[in-house]
Scaffold this motif. Structure first.
Motif, PDB file in Angstrom:
ATOM      1  N   ALA A  83       0.832  -1.211   0.000  1.00  0.00           N
ATOM      2  CA  ALA A  83       0.000   0.000   0.000  1.00  0.00           C
ATOM      3  C   ALA A  83       0.864   1.257   0.000  1.00  0.00           C
ATOM      4  N   VAL A  84       1.962   1.234   0.747  1.00  0.00           N
ATOM      5  CA  VAL A  84       2.885   2.374   0.773  1.00  0.00           C
ATOM      6  C   VAL A  84       3.531   2.556  -0.589  1.00  0.00           C
ATOM      7  N   GLU A  85       3.957   1.464  -1.195  1.00  0.00           N
ATOM      8  CA  GLU A  85       4.593   1.551  -2.510  1.00  0.00           C
ATOM      9  C   GLU A  85       3.620   2.037  -3.585  1.00  0.00           C
ATOM     10  N   GLN A  86       2.373   1.597  -3.504  1.00  0.00           N
ATOM     11  CA  GLN A  86       1.367   2.059  -4.465  1.00  0.00           C
ATOM     12  C   GLN A  86       1.158   3.567  -4.339  1.00  0.00           C
ATOM     13  N   ALA A  87       1.193   4.060  -3.106  1.00  0.00           N
ATOM     14  CA  ALA A  87       1.041   5.504  -2.893  1.00  0.00           C
ATOM     15  C   ALA A  87       2.252   6.261  -3.434  1.00  0.00           C
ATOM     16  N   LEU A  88       3.443   5.698  -3.269  1.00  0.00           N
ATOM     17  CA  LEU A  88       4.654   6.322  -3.816  1.00  0.00           C
ATOM     18  C   LEU A  88       4.622   6.313  -5.340  1.00  0.00           C
ATOM     19  N   GLN A  89       4.141   5.218  -5.915  1.00  0.00           N
ATOM     20  CA  GLN A  89       4.037   5.138  -7.369  1.00  0.00           C
ATOM     21  C   GLN A  89       3.058   6.185  -7.896  1.00  0.00           C
ATOM     22  N   ALA A  90       1.926   6.359  -7.191  1.00  0.00           N
ATOM     23  CA  ALA A  90       0.921   7.330  -7.619  1.00  0.00           C
ATOM     24  C   ALA A  90       1.480   8.745  -7.631  1.00  0.00           C
ATOM     25  N   ARG A  91       2.509   8.992  -6.839  1.00  0.00           N
ATOM     26  CA  ARG A  91       3.145  10.311  -6.809  1.00  0.00           C
ATOM     27  C   ARG A  91       4.337  10.404  -7.768  1.00  0.00           C
ATOM     28  N   GLY A  92       4.533   9.359  -8.552  1.00  0.00           N
ATOM     29  CA  GLY A  92       5.621   9.370  -9.519  1.00  0.00           C
ATOM     30  C   GLY A  92       6.988   9.162  -8.918  1.00  0.00           C
ATOM     31  N   LEU A  93       7.049   8.584  -7.711  1.00  0.00           N
ATOM     32  CA  LEU A  93       8.326   8.421  -7.012  1.00  0.00           C
ATOM     33  C   LEU A  93       8.875   7.011  -7.075  1.00  0.00           C
ATOM     34  N   LEU A  94       8.060   6.068  -7.550  1.00  0.00           N
ATOM     35  CA  LEU A  94       8.484   4.672  -7.574  1.00  0.00           C
ATOM     36  C   LEU A  94       7.943   4.013  -8.832  1.00  0.00           C
ATOM     37  N   ASP A  95       8.813   3.297  -9.522  1.00  0.00           N
ATOM     38  CA  ASP A  95       8.401   2.615 -10.747  1.00  0.00           C
ATOM     39  C   ASP A  95       7.472   1.448 -10.407  1.00  0.00           C
ATOM     40  N   ALA A  96       6.521   1.188 -11.307  1.00  0.00           N
ATOM     41  CA  ALA A  96       5.528   0.130 -11.070  1.00  0.00           C
ATOM     42  C   ALA A  96       6.184  -1.230 -10.843  1.00  0.00           C
ATOM     43  N   SER A  97       7.332  -1.462 -11.474  1.00  0.00           N
ATOM     44  CA  SER A  97       8.013  -2.756 -11.330  1.00  0.00           C
ATOM     45  C   SER A  97       8.521  -2.985  -9.913  1.00  0.00           C
ATOM     46  N   ARG A  98       8.611  -1.915  -9.125  1.00  0.00           N
ATOM     47  CA  ARG A  98       9.108  -2.022  -7.746  1.00  0.00           C
ATOM     48  C   ARG A  98       7.980  -2.082  -6.717  1.00  0.00           C
ATOM     49  N   VAL A  99       6.766  -2.078  -7.168  1.00  0.00           N
ATOM     50  CA  VAL A  99       5.614  -2.168  -6.256  1.00  0.00           C
ATOM     51  C   VAL A  99       5.343  -3.650  -6.024  1.00  0.00           C
ATOM     52  N   ASP A 100       5.986  -4.210  -4.995  1.00  0.00           N
ATOM     53  CA  ASP A 100       5.962  -5.659  -4.819  1.00  0.00           C
ATOM     54  C   ASP A 100       5.869  -6.109  -3.359  1.00  0.00           C
ATOM     55  N   GLY A 101       5.777  -5.174  -2.413  1.00  0.00           N
ATOM     56  CA  GLY A 101       5.703  -5.561  -1.003  1.00  0.00           C
ATOM     57  C   GLY A 101       7.053  -5.755  -0.344  1.00  0.00           C
ATOM     58  N   TYR A 102       8.122  -5.447  -1.077  1.00  0.00           N
ATOM     59  CA  TYR A 102       9.492  -5.576  -0.567  1.00  0.00           C
ATOM     60  C   TYR A 102      10.067  -4.176  -0.379  1.00  0.00           C
ATOM     61  N   PHE A 103      10.379  -3.803   0.874  1.00  0.00           N
ATOM     62  CA  PHE A 103      10.842  -2.448   1.185  1.00  0.00           C
ATOM     63  C   PHE A 103      12.356  -2.385   1.033  1.00  0.00           C
TER      64      PHE A 103
END
Length: 296
Positions: A83-103
């Motif tokens: 959920a945190v990564e999805q929020a970061l992706q929505a702000r353009g800060l994280l690539d979709a390929s890195r939204v995986d539950g691994y911090f």
């Protein structure tokens, strides 16, 4: 007599006619009701529950995951980190390929960028989630549970520590049955170059062991570990320092990056030193201060 009978007959016929007409009117009304469309109902409001982010699990993952040699995820943290990564992706800060539950380190970098976007600098923008930044990130996307924080800064033995660390030390003293005196506190950037920056933020202390036997030193390290510190007895053979116990409070949200790395290494069975050696302290089930409190 005939007149009276005629009058009653006329009255009866009138009543009958009225009844018939009433029935016709009623039937017509019923028919109209049956064929008329029903009033439209207002559409029901559909409430979509937001995901819930467990802050304890998220902060723990942010310490452990970057220290792993692979992409194994911290148990119990996947949904919250996702959920945190999805929020970061929505702000353009994280690539979709890195939204995986691994911090991992990429997520840490993205989170640090978000912290900087809020105006944070230095230790406040090192990629470790704090309750204020995590709440801001979750606006309209997720809610928080099991929030944690370092608390206010207080003095102990002439050194600065945060309230959470102070409470942990007090409980460790009770378990060990001995008063603990500090050799170094927290929030001490550059204060001791041999500490490699671990004391720059909160949650980290060095315990004086003068007069302690080897058995007592080990017992104190064990008590510190029980309440949620990554703690090791340090000897002069390991570095340019005297005997002491080094303790980093796991999941303290003010931890410096170097101290975060130490707590991650502790979970992975290492000694928290640059040599990445095996953990040489008393082995007990690892837990955070919050987990300890829930069971005692």
């Amino acid at each position: 007599m005939a007149s009276a009978i005629k009058t009653r007959t006329t009255a009866t016929r009138l009543l009958t006619a009225v009844a018939v007409l009433s029935g016709l009117v009623l039937s017509a009304a019923q028919a109209q009701a049956a064929t008329s469309p029903l009033p439209a109902e207002a559409p029901a409001a559909v409430a979509t529950a937001l995901p819930v982010v467990n802050m304890e699990a998220t902060v723990l993952a942010a310490q452990i995951d970057p220290r792993r040699a692979d992409s194994t995820q911290t148990p119990g943290a996947h949904d919250s980190v996702l959920a945190v990564e999805q929020a970061l992706q929505a702000r353009g800060l994280l690539d979709a390929s890195r939204v995986d539950g691994y911090f991992g380190t990429t997520t840490v970098t993205a989170y640090a960028a978000f912290q900087r976007s809020l105006g944070y600098t230095g230790l406040d923008a090192n990629g470790l989630p704090g309750v204020t930044s995590l709440t801001a990130l979750g606006q309209g996307r997720f809610t928080l549970t099991r929030t944690i924080g370092a608390g206010a800064k207080v003095q102990r033995d002439g050194y600065t520590v945060d309230t959470r660390t102070q409470n942990m030390l007090t409980e460790a003293e009770r378990l060990a049955g001995i008063h603990l005196t500090l050799d170094q506190g927290s929030y001490n950037p550059g204060g001791d170059p041999t500490s490699a920056g671990t004391h720059d933020g909160g949650g980290v202390v060095d315990i004086n062991v003068d007069g302690m036997s080897s058995t007592t030193r080990t017992a104190v390290a064990k008590a510190l570990r029980q309440v949620g510190f990554a703690a090791w007895v340090r000897s002069p053979t390991q570095g340019n320092w005297p005997w002491h116990i080094h303790a980093a409070a796991i999941s303290d949200t003010d931890l410096a990056t170097q101290a975060q790395n130490q707590t991650g290494d502790y979970y992975l069975g290492f000694n928290g030193l640059a040599n990445h050696g095996a953990d040489d302290g008393p082995r007990i089930p690892i837990q955070t201060w919050e987990e300890y409190q829930r069971t005692h």
